[in-house]
Design a protein around this motif. Structure first.
Motif, PDB file in Angstrom:
ATOM      1  N   ALA A 298       1.409  -1.489  -0.245  1.00 12.77           N
ATOM      2  CA  ALA A 298      -0.089   0.189  -0.020  1.00 12.77           C
ATOM      3  C   ALA A 298       0.674   1.193  -0.410  1.00 12.77           C
ATOM      4  N   ALA A 299       0.001   3.055  -0.579  1.00 16.06           N
ATOM      5  CA  ALA A 299       1.556   3.179  -0.648  1.00 16.06           C
ATOM      6  C   ALA A 299       1.728   3.801   0.429  1.00 16.06           C
ATOM      7  N   TYR A 331      10.412 -10.179   1.400  1.00 18.32           N
ATOM      8  CA  TYR A 331       9.024 -10.404   1.340  1.00 18.32           C
ATOM      9  C   TYR A 331       8.754 -11.384   1.576  1.00 18.32           C
ATOM     10  N   GLU A 332       8.224 -11.396   2.242  1.00 11.30           N
ATOM     11  CA  GLU A 332       7.623 -12.507   3.469  1.00 11.30           C
ATOM     12  C   GLU A 332       6.334 -13.013   2.823  1.00 11.30           C
ATOM     13  N   LEU A 371       1.161   3.614  12.376  1.00 13.05           N
ATOM     14  CA  LEU A 371      -0.070   4.147  11.415  1.00 13.05           C
ATOM     15  C   LEU A 371      -0.876   3.819  10.297  1.00 13.05           C
ATOM     16  N   VAL A 372       0.596   2.800   9.772  1.00 10.83           N
ATOM     17  CA  VAL A 372       0.147   1.792   8.876  1.00 10.83           C
ATOM     18  C   VAL A 372       0.344   0.280   8.987  1.00 10.83           C
ATOM     19  N   LEU A 392       5.904  -4.699   7.543  1.00 14.57           N
ATOM     20  CA  LEU A 392       4.795  -3.747   7.374  1.00 14.57           C
ATOM     21  C   LEU A 392       3.775  -4.585   6.698  1.00 14.57           C
ATOM     22  N   PRO A 393       2.593  -4.496   7.240  1.00 18.90           N
ATOM     23  CA  PRO A 393       1.846  -5.359   6.800  1.00 18.90           C
ATOM     24  C   PRO A 393       1.609  -4.668   4.410  1.00 18.90           C
ATOM     25  N   TYR A 394       1.284  -5.951   3.959  1.00 20.14           N
ATOM     26  CA  TYR A 394       1.077  -6.041   2.059  1.00 20.14           C
ATOM     27  C   TYR A 394      -0.305  -4.514   2.123  1.00 20.14           C
ATOM     28  N   GLY A 395      -1.168  -4.700   3.033  1.00 21.77           N
ATOM     29  CA  GLY A 395      -2.463  -4.102   2.552  1.00 21.77           C
ATOM     30  C   GLY A 395      -2.652  -3.114   3.772  1.00 21.77           C
TER      31      GLY A 395
END
Length: 563
Positions: A298-299, A331-332, A371-372, A392-395
């Motif tokens: 995500a951005a 990239y897990e 925040l993400v 960090l999450p992908y979505g």
């Protein structure tokens, strides 16, 4: 059919489910009324008529609450099966009659009509205050108490609904005021940043450009000055973007290109390569590793990955200048990991590096990752190095709340977004009850008030019932004798002697017993008393009759009458 349904439902709007529920309730009340009437000895047509009347009145109670209340109360003393209907009608009238004065008038009129019908029905008999007492208890238990409870419950729900709407309006207005204040402050900050930092960065870029073309510099020095000029130009472009976001609220593009039109490195996972190349050009030993199958982020998470790598490299330059650095992008399957590990410092820390430390970089990374929906770990590693890693999450993931927000109504209820994204309180009935002055105080205050009303009504019913029971026992003693007393009295005894030995029979217990036995002797006056023994069935009552004429007892009879 549709017009009739709309008339019954007015002024409310009934759904098919609501209509089906009302029909089922009417049928149940009708069957209960018919069953009670049959148990009390009513005939077949009367049973059917009572059941049908109960069902019709139940369906009309919402549309005509006052009329149905008055009609039901007036017919209840003569219609045996109206007791269940009176409870439902009292509950419905209590919440649907507008105005306290009108409700008081309606219930008072219903009570007077109920007592009046009872007195008229037994007018030919010797009745007294006992009839009024029992009718009052009946009306109080079946109509008045449900009406008061319903009215209290409805008014409380209306108050809570009004408070909710008011709270939503206040929150919306507060959010608008806060948004305007933030916008003004952001514009002021943007103007200050543009006027101060923009000017300084422009001077750095101009002087670095002039120094780069100085013929006295060596190739190594010219290359370092070029890196400084590129960094200042990049900083100026980033400052313009930040000022634009602060001033206009325009977010960065969702998928920024690897390199923009100005030649600057993109901010995101693609821009990490540019960070590593710039660090190598400055003379640092930096290695970049990639593992796993690349996936888009995500951005906001993509930009956070870039900032984590950037801050990790800056932290390594400050605290361990000259130490080898390894930057790894993994990239897990469930998350993206950006990690930077540097070895221990090989020499003394530069004094200039000490001077420019702010101490807020890692703290900012933790907040940015939170925040993400991600997290950041920073700490020393074995061997004296330092490690910074961000997961960090992908979505897009909701940020975890830091703490409970302060609310004007002292509540913490689920929030739902309005059309403009402002969170407001969405209460259920239970949460509204707990929201009145705080959860703990509301639970004790609201429940105490409701329980107090119920307790007061219960105490009143118990006191009235005890008084009625005492009165009934005394009344029975005035109209009941034992079979032995009946056998001991002989025909021909003087009327005065017989009446002195027997109760006077002036009681409500003997109401309805006169005129139901064998034919009385012509010209005589009779005294009818109940027997202390029970009859052969529940529908019959054994009684004793004493008839007097010319001052003597001329006849005594023992028989059973049907109540």
């Amino acid at each position: 059919m549709r017009a009739g349904r709309q008339w019954l439902a007015a002024p409310e709007l009934w759904s098919r489910r609501r209509l089906a529920g009302e029909v089922v309730l009417a049928l149940v009340l009708g069957l209960m009324s018919a069953g009670l009437a049959e148990l009390l000895g009513a005939s077949g047509p009367a049973v059917a008529a009572e059941g049908a009347a109960t069902a019709v009145l139940s369906l009309m109670r919402r549309r005509l609450p006052v009329s149905v209340l008055v009609v039901t109360s007036g017919l209840a003393p003569v219609v045996d099966g109206f007791a269940p209907l009176m409870m439902v009608v009292g509950w419905s009238a209590g919440r649907r009659i507008p105005g306290a004065g009108r409700a008081l008038t309606a219930f008072t009129g219903a009570y007077v009509l109920c007592v009046g019908t009872t007195l008229v029905d037994g007018w030919s008999q010797d009745v007294g205050m006992a009839v009024v007492l029992f009718t009052t208890l009946f009306f109080l238990a079946t109509t008045l108490v449900p009406g008061l409870a319903s009215r209290y419950w409805t008014q409380r729900r209306t108050l809570l609904r009004t408070l909710q709407e008011r709270n939503v309006q206040l929150l919306r207005e507060r959010a608008m005021v806060a948004g305007q204040a933030r916008l003004r402050e952001r514009q002021r900050i943007a103007q200050d940043m543009h006027d101060s930092l923009g000017h300084q960065l422009a001077l750095i870029a101009v002087h670095a450009g002039a120094l780069e073309v100085d013929r006295e510099l060596t190739g190594r020095q010219r290359e370092a000055v070029g890196v400084l000029r590129e960094a200042s130009v990049t900083a100026m472009h980033e400052l313009r973007e930040v000022v634009g976001i602060l001033r206009d609220g325009v977010e960065a593009p969702a998928s920024p290109p690897a390199v923009d039109e100005s030649g600057r490195a993109a901010r995101g996972t693609a821009g990490v390569v540019g960070l590593v190349d710039a660090a190598r050009a400055a003379g640092n030993a930096v290695e970049l590793r990639r593992t796993g199958e690349a996936r888009p982020l995500a951005a906001a998470a993509d930009h956070a990955a870039f900032r984590i790598a950037q801050e990790a490299l800056t932290n390594a330059f400050k605290h361990a200048p000259g130490a080898p650095i390894v930057v790894e992008l993994r990239y897990e399957p469930d998350s993206f990991v950006v990690e930077s590990v540097n070895e221990a410092a090989t020499g003394a820390v530069d004094a200039v590096g000490e001077a420019v430390r702010g101490g807020q970089g890692l703290t900012g990374l933790h907040e940015r990752a939170r925040l993400v929906g991600g997290m950041v770990h920073a700490g020393p590693v074995d061997g004296g190095g330092f490690r910074v890693a961000g997961v960090l999450p992908y979505g897009v993931v909701e940020a975890a709340p830091i703490g409970d927000a302060v609310d004007d109504f002292r509540q913490q209820s689920p929030a739902v977004p309005l059309g403009n994204g402002v969170p407001v309180t969405d209460w259920t009935v239970s949460e509204r009850e707990l929201a009145m002055g705080g959860a703990s105080r509301s639970r004790s205050g609201g429940w105490a008030l409701g329980c107090g009303i119920a307790l007061a009504a219960l105490v009143l019913l118990v006191v009235a019932s005890l008084f009625g029971l005492f009165f009934l026992m005394g009344s029975l003693s005035k109209g009941m004798i034992d079979p032995e007393q009946y056998d001991a009295i002989e025909v021909g005894t003087a009327e005065k002697d017989v009446r002195d030995r027997l109760p006077d029979g002036d009681t409500i217990a003997t109401t309805g017993l006169h005129g139901k036995g064998p034919k009385e002797p012509k010209g005589s006056s009779c005294l009818v008393l109940m027997s202390s023994e029970t009859g052969d069935s529940l529908d019959t009552e054994p009684v004793f009759r004493f008839c007097f004429q010319d001052g003597k007892l001329v006849e005594k009879k023992a028989y059973e009458v049907k109540r």
